[in-house]
Design a protein around this motif. Structure first.
Motif, PDB file in Angstrom:
ATOM      1  N   UNK A  42     -66.967   2.225 -10.265  1.00 21.58           N
ATOM      2  CA  UNK A  42     -68.334   1.776  -9.988  1.00 21.58           C
ATOM      3  C   UNK A  42     -69.319   2.630 -10.782  1.00 21.58           C
ATOM      4  N   UNK A  43     -69.431   2.361 -12.091  1.00 18.97           N
ATOM      5  CA  UNK A  43     -70.295   3.186 -12.945  1.00 18.97           C
ATOM      6  C   UNK A  43     -71.773   3.125 -12.581  1.00 18.97           C
ATOM      7  N   UNK A  44     -72.155   2.148 -11.746  1.00 22.06           N
ATOM      8  CA  UNK A  44     -73.563   2.081 -11.330  1.00 22.06           C
ATOM      9  C   UNK A  44     -73.914   3.176 -10.333  1.00 22.06           C
ATOM     10  N   UNK A  45     -72.898   3.791  -9.720  1.00 19.85           N
ATOM     11  CA  UNK A  45     -73.125   4.785  -8.672  1.00 19.85           C
ATOM     12  C   UNK A  45     -73.537   6.124  -9.277  1.00 19.85           C
ATOM     13  N   UNK A  46     -74.735   6.572  -8.907  1.00 20.25           N
ATOM     14  CA  UNK A  46     -75.236   7.848  -9.396  1.00 20.25           C
ATOM     15  C   UNK A  46     -74.856   9.013  -8.504  1.00 20.25           C
ATOM     16  N   UNK A  47     -75.499  10.161  -8.725  1.00 21.39           N
ATOM     17  CA  UNK A  47     -75.165  11.388  -7.997  1.00 21.39           C
ATOM     18  C   UNK A  47     -76.172  11.730  -6.896  1.00 21.39           C
ATOM     19  N   UNK A  48     -77.375  11.239  -7.022  1.00 22.62           N
ATOM     20  CA  UNK A  48     -78.449  11.654  -6.117  1.00 22.62           C
ATOM     21  C   UNK A  48     -78.604  10.697  -4.938  1.00 22.62           C
ATOM     22  N   UNK A  49     -78.695  11.269  -3.713  1.00 19.96           N
ATOM     23  CA  UNK A  49     -78.960  10.470  -2.513  1.00 19.96           C
ATOM     24  C   UNK A  49     -80.460  10.212  -2.424  1.00 19.96           C
ATOM     25  N   UNK A  50     -80.830   8.931  -2.425  1.00 21.78           N
ATOM     26  CA  UNK A  50     -82.245   8.560  -2.328  1.00 21.78           C
ATOM     27  C   UNK A  50     -82.696   8.412  -0.888  1.00 21.78           C
ATOM     28  N   UNK A  51     -81.838   7.805  -0.071  1.00 21.28           N
ATOM     29  CA  UNK A  51     -82.153   7.606   1.351  1.00 21.28           C
ATOM     30  C   UNK A  51     -80.862   7.645   2.153  1.00 21.28           C
ATOM     31  N   UNK A  52     -81.004   7.753   3.446  1.00 20.84           N
ATOM     32  CA  UNK A  52     -79.822   7.759   4.294  1.00 20.84           C
ATOM     33  C   UNK A  52     -79.115   9.094   4.236  1.00 20.84           C
ATOM     34  N   UNK A  53     -77.782   9.041   4.059  1.00 22.18           N
ATOM     35  CA  UNK A  53     -77.002  10.268   4.075  1.00 22.18           C
ATOM     36  C   UNK A  53     -76.703  10.723   5.477  1.00 22.18           C
ATOM     37  N   UNK A  54     -76.676   9.764   6.441  1.00 22.07           N
ATOM     38  CA  UNK A  54     -76.471  10.087   7.853  1.00 22.07           C
ATOM     39  C   UNK A  54     -75.075   9.683   8.317  1.00 22.07           C
ATOM     40  N   UNK A  55     -74.675  10.278   9.438  1.00 21.73           N
ATOM     41  CA  UNK A  55     -73.442   9.895  10.127  1.00 21.73           C
ATOM     42  C   UNK A  55     -73.815   9.056  11.343  1.00 21.73           C
ATOM     43  N   UNK A  56     -72.951   8.106  11.705  1.00 28.70           N
ATOM     44  CA  UNK A  56     -73.188   7.264  12.876  1.00 28.70           C
ATOM     45  C   UNK A  56     -71.841   6.841  13.459  1.00 28.70           C
ATOM     46  N   UNK A  57     -71.878   6.282  14.666  1.00 33.08           N
ATOM     47  CA  UNK A  57     -70.685   5.742  15.302  1.00 33.08           C
ATOM     48  C   UNK A  57     -70.940   4.278  15.647  1.00 33.08           C
ATOM     49  N   UNK A  58     -70.000   3.405  15.256  1.00 28.65           N
ATOM     50  CA  UNK A  58     -70.169   1.961  15.439  1.00 28.65           C
ATOM     51  C   UNK A  58     -68.927   1.390  16.106  1.00 28.65           C
ATOM     52  N   UNK A  59     -69.082   0.635  17.199  1.00 22.72           N
ATOM     53  CA  UNK A  59     -67.905  -0.012  17.791  1.00 22.72           C
ATOM     54  C   UNK A  59     -67.385  -1.119  16.891  1.00 22.72           C
ATOM     55  N   UNK A  60     -66.055  -1.185  16.721  1.00 26.86           N
ATOM     56  CA  UNK A  60     -65.438  -2.250  15.911  1.00 26.86           C
ATOM     57  C   UNK A  60     -64.286  -2.838  16.733  1.00 26.86           C
ATOM     58  N   UNK A  61     -64.620  -3.388  17.864  1.00 28.72           N
ATOM     59  CA  UNK A  61     -63.633  -3.835  18.842  1.00 28.72           C
ATOM     60  C   UNK A  61     -64.124  -5.099  19.529  1.00 28.72           C
ATOM     61  N   UNK A  62     -63.328  -5.562  20.473  1.00 23.93           N
ATOM     62  CA  UNK A  62     -63.709  -6.734  21.247  1.00 23.93           C
ATOM     63  C   UNK A  62     -64.904  -6.421  22.154  1.00 23.93           C
ATOM     64  N   UNK A  63     -65.604  -7.484  22.551  1.00 27.68           N
ATOM     65  CA  UNK A  63     -66.741  -7.347  23.443  1.00 27.68           C
ATOM     66  C   UNK A  63     -66.323  -6.710  24.767  1.00 27.68           C
ATOM     67  N   UNK A  64     -67.231  -5.948  25.364  1.00 29.85           N
ATOM     68  CA  UNK A  64     -66.999  -5.378  26.693  1.00 29.85           C
ATOM     69  C   UNK A  64     -66.564  -6.486  27.649  1.00 29.85           C
ATOM     70  N   UNK A  65     -65.459  -6.259  28.350  1.00 30.70           N
ATOM     71  CA  UNK A  65     -64.882  -7.310  29.198  1.00 30.70           C
ATOM     72  C   UNK A  65     -65.778  -7.666  30.382  1.00 30.70           C
ATOM     73  N   UNK A  66     -66.432  -6.679  30.963  1.00 33.86           N
ATOM     74  CA  UNK A  66     -67.391  -6.910  32.053  1.00 33.86           C
ATOM     75  C   UNK A  66     -68.682  -6.219  31.655  1.00 33.86           C
ATOM     76  N   UNK A  67     -69.760  -6.978  31.569  1.00 41.58           N
ATOM     77  CA  UNK A  67     -71.010  -6.369  31.104  1.00 41.58           C
ATOM     78  C   UNK A  67     -72.177  -6.587  32.062  1.00 41.58           C
ATOM     79  N   UNK A  68     -71.872  -6.951  33.309  1.00 36.01           N
ATOM     80  CA  UNK A  68     -72.928  -7.075  34.319  1.00 36.01           C
ATOM     81  C   UNK A  68     -72.482  -6.436  35.630  1.00 36.01           C
ATOM     82  N   UNK A  69     -73.464  -6.023  36.399  1.00 34.95           N
ATOM     83  CA  UNK A  69     -73.252  -5.506  37.760  1.00 34.95           C
ATOM     84  C   UNK A  69     -74.549  -5.737  38.523  1.00 34.95           C
TER      85      UNK A  69
END
Length: 431
Positions: free
Chosen positions: A241-268
């Motif tokens: 990917x020669x378009x990819x440079x060295x300098x971070x312009x924005x972002x550069x953060x860590x995050x956590x994202x669920x990649x699973x099935x929907x919560x089985x019970x989501x009301x109470x």
């Protein structure tokens, strides 16, 4: 006196639902830990324009978004790639998160929603097993209903009584630890949007997206990694990917994202989860904005229609029922495919690409997800010589059948015993 609703956290779906409810006469307040200026990551994301209509949101100015780009899927060897051409009618667009949040917040404020920024939420307030409010760092806040939009690691969901059988934590391989940044751009990218499977031998995905002003990088892995490790791994993408440079312009953060099935019970009683709090993201890719907006429209309609004004599990169950039938079960099929990834070797994925066992129809992904076709998988099983891959795909066909059966048996009405038993059978498929 109007009923009071608390939106715990500033998730997209929670704020969208807040606006609809406020216009219907509810007293709605959003409690969010960040400041107003810090709402939304400083990078763009994709969603379906039609999902805005589902949440009764105004369309953004056309200058603030653009059509999403075709996706090129890259296996570990990078030998055989597959490119998905989005159809002309595809409504998936890319928009800056901060611009989207600006639209959401301004729309909600116009509807009468109150916002309390820099409000740290510590736990739910309970009366027995009913949620009656939230504990913030400053004081307790009471409400007739709490909508949990606190995200993947919600302190509200984690603080619920065990007897409600609402899953509190994600299991192994059910969320991505993500690094994302917008790097400087050196030149035009031939492939505008590359999705790498098991990049550089790491179990997960990565992407490289070429834009007019930057190169968008994402790393998503099942195991935690540090910011320093993330920056080292970006070097892998520079090779092709020669378009990819060295300098971070924005972002550069860590995050956590669920990649699973929907919560089985989501009301109470007094409680409903939405967005990442209910694991509404698209498995493998992790985008959940469209699903959250669709859920917002459904949830608000169910709340407004509750003539008992009790906002109990019984009256809120229709929200879960409608969401699962319209969106959740499609995402569950994707989650079964996601379950395969940690079990596959790089060689097996390469084999599937090289021998055209995976086609663009199998990988086709839009903001509305995709439908794994059991008949296509059966054909692949018939010609695969790799015993492990053949067994895994045969099991996938079986699990898709089990999911179809369980989907048809979701309880029509809330009974804690029946709902808990159904949820156990649903979750068992993904184990």
């Amino acid at each position: 006196m109007s009923k009071r609703i608390i939106i715990a956290g500033g998730g997209h779906g929670g704020i969208a639902a807040a606006a609809i409810l406020a216009r219907a006469g509810f007293d709605v307040t959003v409690y969010e830990k960040n400041s107003r200026a810090d709402m939304g990551y400083d990078w763009p994301d994709t969603f379906d324009l039609d999902s805005l209509k589902a949440a009764q949101l105004p369309l953004p100015d056309k200058s603030t978004y653009k059509k999403s780009t075709n996706i090129t899927f890259v296996p570990p060897s990078e030998n055989t790639i597959i490119t998905q051409d989005l159809p002309p009618e595809e409504l998936t667009v890319k928009m800056e998160r901060k611009d989207l949040y600006r639209l959401l917040i301004e729309n909600a404020e116009d509807a009468g929603v109150k916002f309390k920024f820099k409000a740290q939420i510590n736990a739910p307030l309970l009366a027995g097993d009913r949620v009656i409010g939230i504990k913030t760092a400053k004081k307790d806040q009471y409400a007739d209903l709490v909508i949990d939009a606190c995200g993947c690691n919600s302190v509200i969901r984690k603080g619920l009584p065990d007897c409600l059988a609402i899953q509190k934590e994600t299991e192994a391989n059910e969320k991505f630890y993500v690094y994302r940044a917008l790097y400087e751009k050196k030149q035009e990218a031939f492939h505008k949007y590359k999705v790498y499977l098991i990049p550089n031998g790491r179990m997960g995905i990565g992407w490289v997206i070429g834009d007019k002003c930057y190169t968008d990088i994402l790393l998503g892995e099942f195991e935690p990694f540090s910011l320093e490790e993330a920056k080292e791994r970006v070097e892998f993408f520079k090779k092709n990917n020669p378009a990819l440079g060295d300098k971070v312009l924005r972002g550069g953060h860590m995050a956590e994202i669920p990649v699973r099935q929907n919560l089985a019970i989501m009301v109470a009683d007094g409680y409903a989860a939405i967005g990442d709090s209910a694991f509404m993201t698209m498995p493998l890719i992790g985008s959940g904005i469209s699903n959250s907006f669709k859920a917002a429209g459904i949830l608000a309609d169910v709340i407004i229609s509750d003539k008992t004004e009790t906002y109990s599990a019984e009256t809120l169950w229709d929200y879960e029922l409608r969401y699962f039938r319209e969106v959740g079960f499609t995402m569950a099929k994707m989650a079964l495919v996601r379950c395969l990834l940690p079990k596959l070797t790089a060689e097996e994925i390469d084999n599937a690409f090289d021998n055209q066992l995976l086609t663009i129809d199998d990988l086709a992904i839009s903001s509305n997800g995709f439908q794994p076709d059991a008949s296509l998988i059966k054909k692949a099983v018939a010609v695969i010589k790799d015993r492990n891959l053949s067994t895994l795909l045969a099991n996938l066909v079986t699990d898709l059948g089990r999911l179809s059966s369980i989907s048809s048996k979701i309880p029509e009405h809330y009974c804690r015993k029946e709902v808990t038993e159904w949820a156990e059978r649903y979750n068992e498929i993904f184990e």
